[in-house]
Design an enzyme around this catalytic site. Sequence first.
Site: not given
Length: 228
Positions: A53, A56, A86, A89, A104, A169-171
Amino acid sequence: MKRIIVLTGAGMSAESGIKTFRDADGLWEGHDVMEVASPEGWNKNKELVLDFYNQRRQQLLEVEPNLAHQLLVDLENNYEIQIITQNVDDLHERAGSKNVLHLHGELFKVKSVRSDSVVYPWKKYLHIGDIGEDGNQLRPNIVWFGEAVPMLDQAVEITKTADILVIIGTSMQVYPAASLIHYIPVDIPIYFIDPKPNISNNSFENLTIIPEKASIGVEKLIELLNEL
Ligand SMILES: NC(=O)c1ccc[n+]([C@@H]2O[C@H](COP(=O)([O-])OP(=O)(O)OC[C@H]3O[C@@H](n4cnc5c(N)ncnc54)[C@H](O)[C@@H]3O)[C@@H](O)[C@H]2O)c1
């Protein structure tokens, strides 16, 4: 004004240079997600998790919002926009979006390992030995796999108020985030923007799939909204 709920995932930030993880065979920046994003991973190797992290956070300091983030801000001129992301950033906020709910958690915050209410803004490195006012070690303020999602109830209530749902842009693989789609009012229009859309046309009434990356997809979305 009509109310658009926008549900965003890692693909939203891909054009800013932040990798998604499904695109890399379930690895997040080269790591098994369970090693770096689960309580088990934390208990096994805290140094590794903190280092992940820290990287990140450092990366997030070096990237910028992309055109898709910006276009969602522009949409606020004509619609009431509520983003449920989700993403961990802060690129929606940096672009200027007013209403952003982080399902999240947030990379630029840390919290005590014992209390969700001991939370601090944090842009630097986090180390073993950094403690909160309750005397406990600080950890990333991220909802890890297997942990409760404190903002879920609020996200559900917001989703129920949608006039239009946009998903970018989410699976749709991470639950309970993916289940939010089931709380929309019946028959409202849904737009799904993703170059590899993981949803079928038969799944919902009024579903429009825009199989594009986020920037082009949101441009097309705006054209379609103008035709409504
Ligand atoms: N930026 C971030 O904050 C970030 C990055 C990676 C992972 N994560 C975390 O990992 C989890 C991942 O789940 P997820 O469903 O959000 O992501 P995911 O990695 O499971 O799926 C990413 C999706 O984005 C799509 N995509 C790739 N490039 C795109 C582009 N340019 N434009 C639009 N879509 C694109 C892919 O086709 C895929 O469907 C989330 O819980 C999130 O918190 C966050």
